[in-house]
Structures are given as structure tokens and as C-alpha cells.
Scaffold this motif. Sequence first.
Motif, PDB file in Angstrom:
ATOM      1  N   SER A 199     -12.596  15.249  52.428  1.00  0.00           N
ATOM      2  CA  SER A 199     -12.369  16.414  51.565  1.00  0.00           C
ATOM      3  C   SER A 199     -12.582  16.011  50.122  1.00  0.00           C
ATOM      4  CB  SER A 199     -10.936  16.940  51.733  1.00  0.00           C
ATOM      5  OG  SER A 199     -10.042  16.059  51.061  1.00  0.00           O
ATOM      6  N   LYS A 227     -28.728   7.764  63.243  1.00  0.00           N
ATOM      7  CA  LYS A 227     -29.555   6.552  63.094  1.00  0.00           C
ATOM      8  C   LYS A 227     -30.959   6.676  63.669  1.00  0.00           C
ATOM      9  CE  LYS A 227     -26.595   4.840  60.645  1.00  0.00           C
ATOM     10  NZ  LYS A 227     -26.594   6.123  59.964  1.00  0.00           N
ATOM     11  N   ALA A 251     -18.491  15.230  48.516  1.00  0.00           N
ATOM     12  CA  ALA A 251     -18.474  13.919  47.857  1.00  0.00           C
ATOM     13  C   ALA A 251     -18.886  13.981  46.387  1.00  0.00           C
ATOM     14  CB  ALA A 251     -19.376  12.945  48.612  1.00  0.00           C
ATOM     15  N   ARG A 299     -24.345  15.962  61.271  1.00  0.00           N
ATOM     16  CA  ARG A 299     -23.247  16.942  61.312  1.00  0.00           C
ATOM     17  C   ARG A 299     -23.637  18.197  60.556  1.00  0.00           C
ATOM     18  NH1 ARG A 299     -18.244  15.834  58.759  1.00  0.00           N
ATOM     19  NH2 ARG A 299     -19.379  14.741  57.120  1.00  0.00           N
ATOM     20  N   ASN A 335     -23.283  14.399  51.759  1.00  0.00           N
ATOM     21  CA  ASN A 335     -22.464  15.604  51.856  1.00  0.00           C
ATOM     22  C   ASN A 335     -21.974  15.977  50.466  1.00  0.00           C
ATOM     23  OD1 ASN A 335     -20.973  17.730  52.763  1.00  0.00           O
ATOM     24  ND2 ASN A 335     -19.486  16.511  53.916  1.00  0.00           N
ATOM     25  N   LYS A 376     -10.052  16.452  42.043  1.00  0.00           N
ATOM     26  CA  LYS A 376      -9.627  15.098  41.635  1.00  0.00           C
ATOM     27  C   LYS A 376      -9.668  14.958  40.115  1.00  0.00           C
ATOM     28  CE  LYS A 376     -12.771  12.881  44.049  1.00  0.00           C
ATOM     29  NZ  LYS A 376     -13.438  14.102  44.540  1.00  0.00           N
ATOM     30  N   LYS A 381     -21.455   3.983  59.900  1.00  0.00           N
ATOM     31  CA  LYS A 381     -21.668   5.314  60.455  1.00  0.00           C
ATOM     32  C   LYS A 381     -22.219   5.280  61.874  1.00  0.00           C
ATOM     33  CE  LYS A 381     -21.600   7.941  56.177  1.00  0.00           C
ATOM     34  NZ  LYS A 381     -20.450   7.212  55.687  1.00  0.00           N
ATOM     35  N   ASP A 387     -33.079   8.128  61.666  1.00  0.00           N
ATOM     36  CA  ASP A 387     -33.733   8.466  60.393  1.00  0.00           C
ATOM     37  C   ASP A 387     -35.066   7.752  60.197  1.00  0.00           C
ATOM     38  OD1 ASP A 387     -31.182   9.585  58.336  1.00  0.00           O
ATOM     39  OD2 ASP A 387     -30.772   8.604  60.244  1.00  0.00           O
ATOM     40  N   ARG A 428     -16.535  10.870  54.111  1.00  0.00           N
ATOM     41  CA  ARG A 428     -15.559  11.571  53.259  1.00  0.00           C
ATOM     42  C   ARG A 428     -15.041  12.814  53.968  1.00  0.00           C
ATOM     43  NH1 ARG A 428     -17.959   7.311  52.072  1.00  0.00           N
ATOM     44  NH2 ARG A 428     -16.923   6.314  50.343  1.00  0.00           N
ATOM     45  N   GLN A 462      -9.601  13.963  48.477  1.00  0.00           N
ATOM     46  CA  GLN A 462      -9.195  12.608  48.885  1.00  0.00           C
ATOM     47  C   GLN A 462     -10.166  11.577  48.326  1.00  0.00           C
ATOM     48  OE1 GLN A 462      -9.155  14.187  52.946  1.00  0.00           O
ATOM     49  NE2 GLN A 462      -7.473  12.770  53.365  1.00  0.00           N
ATOM     50  N   HIS A 501     -11.169   7.742  48.864  1.00  0.00           N
ATOM     51  CA  HIS A 501     -11.157   6.471  49.591  1.00  0.00           C
ATOM     52  C   HIS A 501      -9.847   6.194  50.316  1.00  0.00           C
ATOM     53  CE1 HIS A 501     -14.530   4.870  46.809  1.00  0.00           C
ATOM     54  NE2 HIS A 501     -14.964   5.702  47.698  1.00  0.00           N
ATOM     55  N   THR A 513     -27.513   9.375  50.274  1.00  0.00           N
ATOM     56  CA  THR A 513     -26.254   8.679  50.020  1.00  0.00           C
ATOM     57  C   THR A 513     -25.898   7.856  51.255  1.00  0.00           C
ATOM     58  OG1 THR A 513     -25.748  10.647  48.698  1.00  0.00           O
ATOM     59  CG2 THR A 513     -24.066   9.002  48.765  1.00  0.00           C
ATOM     60  N   MET A 514     -24.634   7.881  51.691  1.00  0.00           N
ATOM     61  CA  MET A 514     -24.176   6.886  52.665  1.00  0.00           C
ATOM     62  C   MET A 514     -24.732   7.057  54.086  1.00  0.00           C
ATOM     63  SD  MET A 514     -22.683   4.722  51.017  1.00  0.00           S
ATOM     64  CE  MET A 514     -23.278   5.097  49.380  1.00  0.00           C
ATOM     65  N   ILE A 516     -30.436  16.756  55.873  1.00  0.00           N
ATOM     66  CA  ILE A 516     -30.722  15.964  57.072  1.00  0.00           C
ATOM     67  C   ILE A 516     -29.484  15.133  57.358  1.00  0.00           C
ATOM     68  CG2 ILE A 516     -32.229  14.194  58.060  1.00  0.00           C
ATOM     69  CD1 ILE A 516     -34.437  15.397  56.148  1.00  0.00           C
ATOM     70  N   ASP A 517     -28.721  15.599  58.330  1.00  0.00           N
ATOM     71  CA  ASP A 517     -27.406  15.008  58.609  1.00  0.00           C
ATOM     72  C   ASP A 517     -27.047  15.373  60.046  1.00  0.00           C
ATOM     73  OD1 ASP A 517     -24.480  14.664  58.728  1.00  0.00           O
ATOM     74  OD2 ASP A 517     -24.548  14.503  56.546  1.00  0.00           O
TER      75      ASP A 517
HETATM   76  N1  LIG Z   1     -13.956  13.444  47.633  1.00  0.00           N
HETATM   77  C1  LIG Z   1     -14.525  12.253  47.593  1.00  0.00           C
HETATM   78  N2  LIG Z   1     -15.709  12.090  46.951  1.00  0.00           N
HETATM   79  C2  LIG Z   1     -16.289  10.887  46.946  1.00  0.00           C
HETATM   80  C3  LIG Z   1     -15.662   9.749  47.530  1.00  0.00           C
HETATM   81  C4  LIG Z   1     -14.404   9.938  48.178  1.00  0.00           C
HETATM   82  O1  LIG Z   1     -13.791   9.007  48.719  1.00  0.00           O
HETATM   83  N3  LIG Z   1     -13.877  11.210  48.186  1.00  0.00           N
HETATM   84  N4  LIG Z   1     -16.271   8.535  47.499  1.00  0.00           N
HETATM   85  C5  LIG Z   1     -17.415   8.312  46.615  1.00  0.00           C
HETATM   86  C6  LIG Z   1     -18.229   7.209  47.127  1.00  0.00           C
HETATM   87  S1  LIG Z   1     -17.759   5.619  46.758  1.00  0.00           S
HETATM   88  C7  LIG Z   1     -19.359   7.400  47.839  1.00  0.00           C
HETATM   89  S2  LIG Z   1     -20.274   6.051  48.346  1.00  0.00           S
HETATM   90  C8  LIG Z   1     -19.894   8.752  48.076  1.00  0.00           C
HETATM   91  C9  LIG Z   1     -20.368   8.975  49.513  1.00  0.00           C
HETATM   92  O2  LIG Z   1     -20.941  10.222  49.592  1.00  0.00           O
HETATM   93  P1  LIG Z   1     -21.663  10.708  50.923  1.00  0.00           P
HETATM   94  O3  LIG Z   1     -22.566   9.667  51.403  1.00  0.00           O
HETATM   95  O4  LIG Z   1     -22.218  12.048  50.698  1.00  0.00           O
HETATM   96  O5  LIG Z   1     -20.420  10.831  51.941  1.00  0.00           O
HETATM   97  P2  LIG Z   1     -20.160  10.370  53.443  1.00  0.00           P
HETATM   98  O6  LIG Z   1     -19.264  11.406  54.016  1.00  0.00           O
HETATM   99  O7  LIG Z   1     -19.693   8.971  53.492  1.00  0.00           O
HETATM  100  O8  LIG Z   1     -21.557  10.373  54.219  1.00  0.00           O
HETATM  101  C10 LIG Z   1     -22.514  11.400  54.085  1.00  0.00           C
HETATM  102  C11 LIG Z   1     -23.013  11.939  55.379  1.00  0.00           C
HETATM  103  O9  LIG Z   1     -23.738  10.981  56.113  1.00  0.00           O
HETATM  104  C12 LIG Z   1     -23.843  11.527  57.406  1.00  0.00           C
HETATM  105  N5  LIG Z   1     -24.426  10.589  58.371  1.00  0.00           N
HETATM  106  C13 LIG Z   1     -23.801   9.775  59.244  1.00  0.00           C
HETATM  107  N6  LIG Z   1     -24.694   9.101  59.979  1.00  0.00           N
HETATM  108  C14 LIG Z   1     -25.926   9.516  59.592  1.00  0.00           C
HETATM  109  C15 LIG Z   1     -27.246   9.197  59.995  1.00  0.00           C
HETATM  110  O10 LIG Z   1     -27.487   8.376  60.881  1.00  0.00           O
HETATM  111  N7  LIG Z   1     -28.268   9.824  59.356  1.00  0.00           N
HETATM  112  C16 LIG Z   1     -28.049  10.741  58.372  1.00  0.00           C
HETATM  113  N8  LIG Z   1     -29.116  11.305  57.818  1.00  0.00           N
HETATM  114  N9  LIG Z   1     -26.805  11.058  57.979  1.00  0.00           N
HETATM  115  C17 LIG Z   1     -25.754  10.455  58.561  1.00  0.00           C
HETATM  116  C18 LIG Z   1     -22.414  11.932  57.698  1.00  0.00           C
HETATM  117  O11 LIG Z   1     -22.350  12.892  58.717  1.00  0.00           O
HETATM  118  C19 LIG Z   1     -21.955  12.442  56.331  1.00  0.00           C
HETATM  119  O12 LIG Z   1     -21.933  13.842  56.284  1.00  0.00           O
HETATM  120  O13 LIG Z   1     -18.910   9.722  47.790  1.00  0.00           O
HETATM  121  C20 LIG Z   1     -18.281   9.557  46.524  1.00  0.00           C
HETATM  122  N10 LIG Z   1     -17.485  10.748  46.317  1.00  0.00           N
END
Ligand SMILES: Nc1nc2c(c(=O)[nH]1)N[C@H]1C(S)=C(S)[C@@H](COP(=O)(O)OP(=O)(O)OC[C@H]3O[C@@H](n4cnc5c(=O)[nH]c(N)nc54)[C@H](O)[C@@H]3O)O[C@H]1N2
Length: 739
Positions: A636, A260, A220, A243, A216, A89, A731, A262, A634, A639, A641, A335-336, A240-241
Motif C-alpha cells: 500500500s 519471469k 510505489a 498481477r 506498480n 507517507k 519475486k 519477461d 509493495r 507502508q 518497507h 522497477t522491481m 506488463i505485470d
Molecule cells: N508505498 C511504498 N512505496 C515505495 C516503497 C515502499 O516500501 N512502500 N518502496 C520504494 C522502493 S525502495 C522501491 S525499490 C520501489 C518498488 O516499486 P515497484 O517495483 O513498483 O514495487 P513492487 O511492488 O516491489 O514490484 C512491482 C511489481 O512487479 C511485479 N512483478 C513480479 N514479478 C514480475 C515479473 O516476473 N515480471 C514483471 N513484469 N513484473 C513482475 C509485481 O507484481 C509488482 O506489482 O517502491 C518504492 N516506493
Amino acid sequence: MLTLPKQLQKVVPPIRQWEGPKTAELLRSPGKFGLGQVPANLVPDSTTNVVCGFCSTGCGLNVHLKDGQAVSLTPSTQYPVNMGMACPKGWEALTPLEASDRATTPMIRRKRGGDLEAVDWDEAMIQFCEKLKMVQEAHGPESVAFLSTGQIVTEEMAFLGALTKFGMGILHGDGNTRQCMATAVAAYKQSFGFDAPPYTYQDFEESDTIVLVGSNLCIAHPIMWQRIERNQHNPEIIVIDPRKTETAVAATQHYPIAPKSDLVFFYGLANVLISKGWVDDSYIAEHTNDFDAFREHISKFTPEMVSKESGISEEQLLHLAKTIHQGKRVSFWWTMGVNQGHEGTRTAQALINLALMTGNIGRPGTGANSITGQCNAMGSRLFSNTTNLLGGHDFANPQHRQKVADILEIDESCIPTQASWAYDQIIDGIFEGKIKALWVIATNGAHSWIHQDRFKQAMEKLDFLVVQDMYSMTETVAHADLLLPAAAWAEKDGVFINSERRIGPVKKVAIAPGQALSDFNIFRLVARYWGCDDMFRRWTNPENAFKLMASLSEGQPCDFSGINDYRMIDDCGGIQWPCPPDEVEGLENDNERRLFSDGKFFHPDQKAKFLFSEPTPVAEPTDDEFPFVLLTGRGSSAQWHTETRTKKSEVLRKLHPAEIYVEINPKDAQRLKIEPNSKIVVKSRRAEVEVTASVTPSVYPGQLFMPMHYAKMNKLTMGSFDPYSRQPSYKFCAVNVCL
Ligand SMILES: Nc1nc2c(c(=O)[nH]1)N[C@H]1C(S)=C(S)[C@@H](COP(=O)(O)OP(=O)(O)OC[C@H]3O[C@@H](n4cnc5c(=O)[nH]c(N)nc54)[C@H](O)[C@@H]3O)O[C@H]1N2
Ligand SMILES: Nc1nc2c(c(=O)[nH]1)N[C@H]1C(S)=C(S)[C@@H](COP(=O)(O)OP(=O)(O)OC[C@H]3O[C@@H](n4cnc5c(=O)[nH]c(N)nc54)[C@H](O)[C@@H]3O)O[C@H]1N2
Ligand code: SF4
Ligand SMILES: [Mo]
């Protein structure tokens, strides 16, 4: 569309129009609003560093200029964040500026169902002010709201927040950061006394035990992952995920906990650490409160019970506890997977508690570290003026209001005494008929908000919807009565604040197309037409606004009043807050700041708090009709959002599937006779969506994963919220699949 009753027309205050020549001419003349101007302050044929406009990593990109305009970019080798690296990106960051669907003029939809028609800024501003004033007049100050973003520069966020709340009498405004960071904000505020992620990226390299929860990173935050790759300490990397993500595959330990579970899991982990005596008693005694109550609370989370709930065996739990105990520098990152949960705040605090009780905070390679998402989520946390008063102040505190009023030279009575409604409350307010007009800035809620059909219904219920975006064809623009065309990242000046609190430069290195204006200048126009421009007479350009923000931060934990101007930020390779005047010396050579090295937190007694609650059930558990858990996130690294920007790049489009898909475990696929790459339907209580089946063991049986980047995804998700942060639980919802 709004039709104004005759009798009301009389009471609507007159719109103060631009004095002198017509707006459009003014906009074109150099030195005023800068439309079509060649970027200033840059050597025409040179290279300049700007911070990337996608994720919160905040990589430095060297933009190469010809005749003062960007022609290409390369990742900066000098910037302390990315050290010469960028993800796809970042490399493609200039491409979305050229897209053919850029919004190039203001546009009005004169009747529902009609097309958007181009108008000039004069008419757009008159319509904007008239309609919003009419609504306010008829329905009171609660009836107009705004929804903004973590993706415009901090100066723009502060301007929007001040303009709406102090100048326009708007009470309610929130941002897409509610979807994203609200949980971390609530958790830090309660635990530490201020919203303060404590780390610096160097901690990725210094840590010997890296615990990534619901994060992830490889997808991300790829460049943060690269920082881990540079770690020389042969670290344990624990994921800890639920997936088996790209990051889990690259880790040394993966705990695929039940979605959930956690909170139960981390309470159980704390219980093991405490019962083994693997805690730092002196740190707990000197720097924290409420540990005894916490120990008491978690004593019932026995390994047996935790194992049953989380699906992680007692031996594995013990192994994890031992790994944490043996680490000298343990860092916890989330993170998320945590933030977007129905009990996200307490889950984040369960991680904060682990760091506190093992003394893993304030030293290199440690910390309870929330990783942010958007390029300027951290800017919005401090300056959006939604949940906090500008600069992390409190609306309810009269001294804070007075301080802000004095610095901005405005009347204290203009400042509301309470924070805004949260995003979901604003949407509910539309259904309840309390909110009648909405101004949406740099977010695409009609794609990204939960329970999408309901969001779209809300947009249609409004009397007046204004969308301010760089593109003319987003899912949210499709509902707009008025579109305001915005300049994009790289077409304007300002600062972003990245995940490690680093304030970094954004520069105008390209000219916005047509009549598009920077968000900052749109806000100036609004102030002028609304008739409150006198209040904003000092907000003449982003750098002056930055100086106001630096003054506002003075005396706060985020104090950056030592930063005099943009040049200083550039010279230092970005500057992390805090940076008060007495910490400026030597900054250029030593530019890494970590919080809490002195063990002092931001509560009045300078101690951190152990916070905890009873775990609660998810809002929509699986059942016979909807037996699968739907995880989302997320897809890839190419991508972003809702893909308004990234889908404009041919290169990025090649790096991910073109069509919406769902990941399903081979065992489930076999049982349900689902062929790889066949079309199937995913069904929730809200909607049905046809998708391609991607059969992969990266999701576990009983779970599905869908990336958020495709337009229909959020038709399936449901509204349930963390009680402290009001962040949606993206999630977890119950779904089924059929052929
Ligand atoms: N390429 C790319 N990068 C990005 C973004 C994007 O759109 N694209 N967006 C940006 C933004 S705004 C954000 S907020 C970040 C998000 O970054 P991340 O939070 O790393 O991304 P996500 O894939 O939303 O979620 C992370 C992981 O949470 C796991 N998860 C789901 N449920 C649970 C659960 O109950 N417990 C645990 N422990 N894990 C769980 C999912 O399997 C997923 O692998 O990325 C940022 N970076
Ligand atoms: N199912 C599911 N849904 C999710 C998530 C999830 O994990 N799962 N994650 C959530 C998270 S963490 C987030 S952060 C949100 C993101 O959700 P959104 O904020 O809706 O996503 P974006 O696509 O980033 O939208 C930004 C909009 O601003 C426009 N824009 C870009 N730059 C500028 C600018 O400088 N000025 C103006 N005026 N406009 C600009 C873009 O064209 C785009 O329309 O999505 C959330 N939705
Ligand atoms: S990791 Fe984030 S900040 Fe760095 S280049 Fe990629 S999108 Fe931009
Ligand atoms: Mo986010």
C-alpha cells in the motif's frame, strides 16, 4: 559477543580517545557536533522546503517552523517534482520522529541474550573501535564489513564509504540498494557506459506511449503516477505485470505475463518489431553497436514460442508491437518486477534495446527509464564507495584512484584497488567464518533480506554486530551487540538525489531526541576515536562534504561541480545532474535535464551497446509439492518497507491491513476451500508462515502475492541472484498453501 584472547590484547592498537573534555560534554556544546542545538540557518518562524525522506520520487515538502522547529508540513506547490502533491507517507513524514522507541542513547549488550544497556558515547566509541580493531587484528582486513542504505543523505554515504575504506581499512561494504537497484546499475553501465537513468519527470507528461514493466506506480510512486495523470496527449498506458495491480487497472493495456517470462517476451517483441520493419535504422546505425548480432539472437523468439512461455497471445503481442510502432514518443519504465529477477540485468537491457532500436531515447517523452526506490538510492549509486569509487569512479583504475586521493588530500595507497563483495557474499562470508564483525547502517536486513532465518543465523554467528538506527527495537537491532542512536531525516542536513537525478535539499528542521546524533556526526566521532580524523579534517559538516563530492564528480558523466553550495540547490528547486559550471546559467528558469539528446553515450566510442543472452530457468520452479509462484512487493502507499517508520503513524496504520496476508485467486481459493479472511499457512522450502487469505482476482491462478512489509514475509523467500548485478530474486519462489 567478542572475548579477546589475552595474547591479542597486546597487539590491538590503542584507541585514540577524544582530547580535552569528555565526549558527551563536547557533543552538547554548540558549534561542535550540534546535539540538542536549535537548527541553524533558518528563520525561526518561517517555512522551508525539504525533500521527502521516503521514496525516490523526491517530492518537495514545505516544513512550517515555529521557533526554528518543524510543527507541520504541506506539499510544496513550487517544487518541480510534485507541484503541490504528496502521498500519505509524505503528509505524515514528521510523525515517525516522535515515536517512543526512538534510540536516544548508545546501548551495549554485554552478553548474548542479555538486554541492551544505555552507555555514553565515550564508552560506545571505545567499544566500537576496540572490538573492530581486535577483529581486524585477529582475522585480517576482510573480517569487518558494513551494510548501508539508500536512505541517508549523500554526504553521509560518501563519508561512511571513505571512512571505512580509506580510514579504517575495511574492504567489504554493500548496501540495501543491492536489493533494489543493482540490476539497473549493471544494465546501464554495460549498455550506456555509465549508470545513467536518462529521464526527467516531464517525460511522464510528454510521452504518448508509456510502457510500465514490473512497476506498480500507483502504490510505489503515487506522485509519478500523478504526473502521468497530467499528461495531455491521451497516452496509451501499458502495464506488463503478472498481477492486475492498481496501476494495471488504471492502464489502457495490461499484459499479465507469466512471472519471469519477461526476457523471452521482450525478445519476442523485438523480433516482431524488426520483422515488421518497425525500427529506426538510422538511429541504430549512428548511435549503437552490435545490433546485427542482437537481431540474429532474437530471430528464434517467434510469436508462437513467446506466446507459449508468457501466456500472452500472438495477437496481443502484435498489438503491443503496433502500439509501440505507432507511438511518436514512447517511454519504457521499469522497477522491481524487472530488477528483482534471476536474469534482471538482461531483462532491463531488453527494454533498453527496445528504446534504442525504435529511436525512443534522448527526446522528450521517451527513454529506457529505471525508476529507483529509496529517497537516496541514486546518491548511494554514485557515492556509497561500494561498487564504484566515489563519484562513479573505478577502484581498479589507477588514474581514478589518484584523482580521488588528490581531491581528498589523502594518500593514494589508502584506496582499495577492488570493489567490495556484494551483500549476499558478505552474508556467505559470515557463514564461512571470513567476516566476524558487521556494522549495519540504516537498513533492517533481519526483516528485508531474503531467506530471513538464514540472515538471522548469520547475525548470531558474528563476534560483533553494530547497528546504527533511529529506533531501538527493529528486527536487526534485536541481534545487535552495540546500538548507535541516529538522528533521522529532518533532523540533519544534506542532499538526496531522486529518480530523475535531481539533487534536492534535506534540512535540520527538528532536534534529534536525547543523545542521538546525525549519521554524519557519528562518522566524525568514529574517525576521531579510530585515529584517522586527520584524514577527514575537511569533512567538518555536510556542506563541506558536499563541496568535496562536487569536486569528485568533475569530468564524470554525473558532473555537478557547477553547484557551489546548498543555497543554489534551494534557489533552483533542486538541480539534476549533470550540472558542470558551463551549464549553470539560466538554471533557475529551465530546470529539466534529459540525457542523450545528442545521441552520445558514455562508452569510449560514444555508442550504446545491444546486450543479450540466452534466457535461463528460475532457480526454484514450481512442482507438485510447491505448486504456487510467490510474488512479493509493495502492499500500500501507506507502508514503507519494514515499517519501522510508517507503523508509528496512526493515520497510516488505518490505511492498510494490520496483519500479514496473502492474495490468492478466487478459483484457487474455491478449489482449496479457502474462505476469504480465514487463516491459512503459506509454506516454502525454507519456512511456514500463518497469514490471512485475501481472495482477489488481482492475482492470477497459480500465483500468490504477499506484501513485504510484515516481519515474517521473507522467511519464505529464497536466495537466487542475477549473475551480473547479484540482486536477489525476490519475486519468484515456489510455495504451497494449506489450511
Ligand atoms: N508505498 C511504498 N512505496 C515505495 C516503497 C515502499 O516500501 N512502500 N518502496 C520504494 C522502493 S525502495 C522501491 S525499490 C520501489 C518498488 O516499486 P515497484 O517495483 O513498483 O514495487 P513492487 O511492488 O516491489 O514490484 C512491482 C511489481 O512487479 C511485479 N512483478 C513480479 N514479478 C514480475 C515479473 O516476473 N515480471 C514483471 N513484469 N513484473 C513482475 C509485481 O507484481 C509488482 O506489482 O517502491 C518504492 N516506493
Ligand atoms: N520480499 C521482499 N523483500 C524485499 C523487497 C521486495 O520487493 N520483496 N524489496 C527490497 C527492497 S527494493 C528494498 S529497498 C529493501 C528495503 O529494506 P530495508 O532497508 O531493510 O528497509 P527499511 O525499513 O527502509 O530500513 C531502513 C532502516 O533504517 C532506519 N533509518 C531510517 N532513517 C535513518 C537514518 O537517517 N539513519 C539511520 N542510521 N537509520 C535510519 C529505519 O528505522 C530502518 O530500520 O527491502 C527489500 N526486501
Ligand atoms: S511520493 Fe514518495 S517522495 Fe512523494 S510524498 Fe510520497 S513517499 Fe514522499
Ligand atoms: Mo528498493
